[in-house]
Design a protein around this motif. Sequence first.
Motif, PDB file in Angstrom:
ATOM      1  N   HIS A 672       0.704  -1.390  -0.045  1.00  0.00           N
ATOM      2  CA  HIS A 672       0.047   0.136  -0.012  1.00  0.00           C
ATOM      3  C   HIS A 672       0.797   1.138  -0.077  1.00  0.00           C
ATOM      4  O   HIS A 672       0.776   2.258  -0.848  1.00  0.00           O
ATOM      5  CB  HIS A 672      -0.983  -0.217   1.324  1.00  0.00           C
ATOM      6  N   HIS A 676       1.079   4.288  -2.953  1.00  0.00           N
ATOM      7  CA  HIS A 676       0.915   5.493  -2.937  1.00  0.00           C
ATOM      8  C   HIS A 676       2.098   6.438  -3.350  1.00  0.00           C
ATOM      9  O   HIS A 676       1.874   7.331  -4.032  1.00  0.00           O
ATOM     10  CB  HIS A 676       0.534   5.851  -1.321  1.00  0.00           C
ATOM     11  N   CYS A 758      -6.388   8.779  -0.534  1.00  0.00           N
ATOM     12  CA  CYS A 758      -6.645   7.118   0.048  1.00  0.00           C
ATOM     13  C   CYS A 758      -8.122   6.831   0.511  1.00  0.00           C
ATOM     14  O   CYS A 758      -8.528   7.515   1.386  1.00  0.00           O
ATOM     15  CB  CYS A 758      -5.519   6.969   1.027  1.00  0.00           C
TER      16      CYS A 758
HETATM   17 ZN   LIG Z   1      -4.484   3.975  -0.132  1.00  0.00          ZN
END
Ligand SMILES: [Zn+2]
Length: 784
Positions: A672, A676, A758
């Motif tokens: 993750h 990003h 997010c």
């Molecule tokens: Zn995220």
Amino acid sequence: MRGVAEEASAQPAVPAEIERLGRRLAAAPGREDSLRHVRVLPRREATTTSWPDWAHTDVVDAFGRRGVAAPWRHQVVAADAAHAGQHVVISTGTASGKSLAYQLPALTSILDHRGSRGERGAATLYISPTKALAQDQLTTIAGLGLAVRVTTHDGDSSYEERDWTREHGEYVLTNPDMLHRSLLPRHGRWTDLFRSLDLVVVDECHHYRGVFGAHVAQVLRRLRRVCAFHGSDPTFMLASATVGNPAEHASQLTGLDVMAVSHDDAPRGEVALMLWEPRFTSYTGEGGAPVRRAASSECADLLADLVSEGVRTLAFVRSRRAAEQVAGTAASLLADVDASLTGRVASYRGGYLPEERREIEQALRDGRLVGLAATNALELGIDISGLDAVLVAGFPGTRAAWWQQVGRAGRNAGDALAVLVARDDPLDTYLVTHPDALLDVAVERTVFDPANPYVVGPHLCAAAQEVPLRENELDLFGGHARELLDELTATGRLRRRPHGWYWTHPEPASALTDIRSGSGRPFSLVEESTGRVVGTVDAGSAHATAHAGAVYVHRGETWVVDSLDLDDRVAMIDRAEVDYSTTARELTEISIRRELGHHTWGAARLSLGLVDVTRQVVSYLRRRQPSGEVMEEVPLDLPEQSLSTQAVWWTLSDEQLADSGLLSADLPGAAHAAEHCSIGLLPLFATCDRWDIGGVSTAHHADTGRLTVFVYDGHPGGAGISARGFTAAREWLTATRETIRSCVCPDGCPSCVQSPKCGNQNHPLDKGAAVSLLDVLLDQAPPE
Ligand SMILES: [Zn+2]
Ligand SMILES: [Zn+2]
């Protein structure tokens, strides 16, 4: 403009002191460690040459009256090429006189070919991305005092004006939208103009990228067909800011072989470049992460310091509101030093009348105004020369844009200072800590995919309506044209006859697509109090940017969305001065349709392919401005949206992961975090905005059976962005790892792995494990 002081007394900075001045700024209390890098660009002398023999003496005299005694060499190289019928793109810096390069052959040809009774013999079609730029060109050309019939043809032109242009126009200024909707579909009424067209100027062509670039590429192909139909074969001359691949970009846009002129012979003074990273503040952000001081606040301080020293400075910020904030803060800081200085700072926004712009330009020139805070709207319109310093609040998205903004300082070969103040995000962090990536890497290659089927399909219909399409023309429209035509015929859009494809519907085929929008019919932004349509927002991003409660910045003006009607595609908005911004958060799922290509790096696999993405905007955050502090998260009730597009993805095998020593519990947070940060850095390799792309990461994906990180294009069919990520994967993912590793925060922050959009509240994120994961991936990547 506000508060311009009455008399002039500002002293210009002594040029040789530019660098010392910058260092003095950096030494002020509270700014220790903020200056990350200083680079001084050497002075460059001008190279001039003589006017070409073929140039019309009236045109040469007109430029002479305007102060051009001898042209720069690059201007003549480009003009010579166009005069000889060679398609050419001129891609040089700000203030390098690109317009002279195309005006010289254009005006010469018009005067040379004019009939004995003054009738039109040759014509130039000038295409600019905005109406405002065309208006400026009109003023400039009219100001030359030549007997050339120059006119604009845009949405504001009256019927009388259109008739006049059709009959007499010799230098016609228009935009791609008018070509698409009006000039090409009705070409039969413009026979004389198309027949006499011998030069097409495509100005500011670096604006044509992404999906818009793909549309304009199709419009220009249609233009070429229509010209051929009327018996003309114009030379194309393109002008661009500095881009990495001017010849390739211009060739993709026009479908022609285009020569590039990119050596800049205009003079330039010494430029001191400084990369600046504001310090961490005392408050904390999401998950207790440290947060840096806002770039705009830092710029306000620097602007005040520079103005108090009499240094003529322009600060670039994102929104008009921020421009006002920066100008206002700087003015009140100056009041503490010397009350007479407060009136020397103003803010500038787009949309001023020409007289207002001229007034600001004049005030800056004569020193009544010393500091100006402006949005990028300034890029098209105002002509400011001889500034001493430029402040840039946040990386403007591309190196090309950064150099354009730097180019605003030190015109007329004066010395200059340019400061990039980093925003709190991974790309800015990477650039100020890796100056080579900003200062030594060639500017971006402009990317778009001229063969995007979602774009090409409707233009095939429009082209068929203009002149029935023949089999031997299909190459012009890219490799998939035949397939698309079969599909369009099967669905009844087009009709196949022995000699080609025909449009047989009553409505105009050009209405099938909006060239400014990537995702079907765009949403309208309607002012609630007046019912006026203020602008449009792309259908693909409407949920994220125009949901109820969203703060929307449109051309530098701040609006708040009252409601969003998904059926009618209308967002009701109103002007509001609010002290916060909003960012939408979305959840995403992705499935693979087809892999188009792959590389293997040991047991790791890197792929490019077609994917189906399901996205849902679930909430938005309200952040106090300028600090960026999160005030609250507000849930939203919006339906899912699906998107067929391109993605780049990488996978690691279970064995690789087992050998790496990474704990399986850490994998979701590692993937993750890597996702990003890699989204934040892709704009460095493909010309795009981080909001144009999205990502999904998972420790186990159903389609690959492995740990997988996807990054996808946010436009249907893709805009060439993930394809670029695929090609530049090693550099891109190495830069991603570098950014995460070099960020000084303990556990992840907005400068490295946290993402403002997010959908999972930036959870889980594991900064350390992300670096290890990228080590495993890059371990067997081929060397450069
Ligand atoms: Zn995220
Ligand atoms: Zn960090």
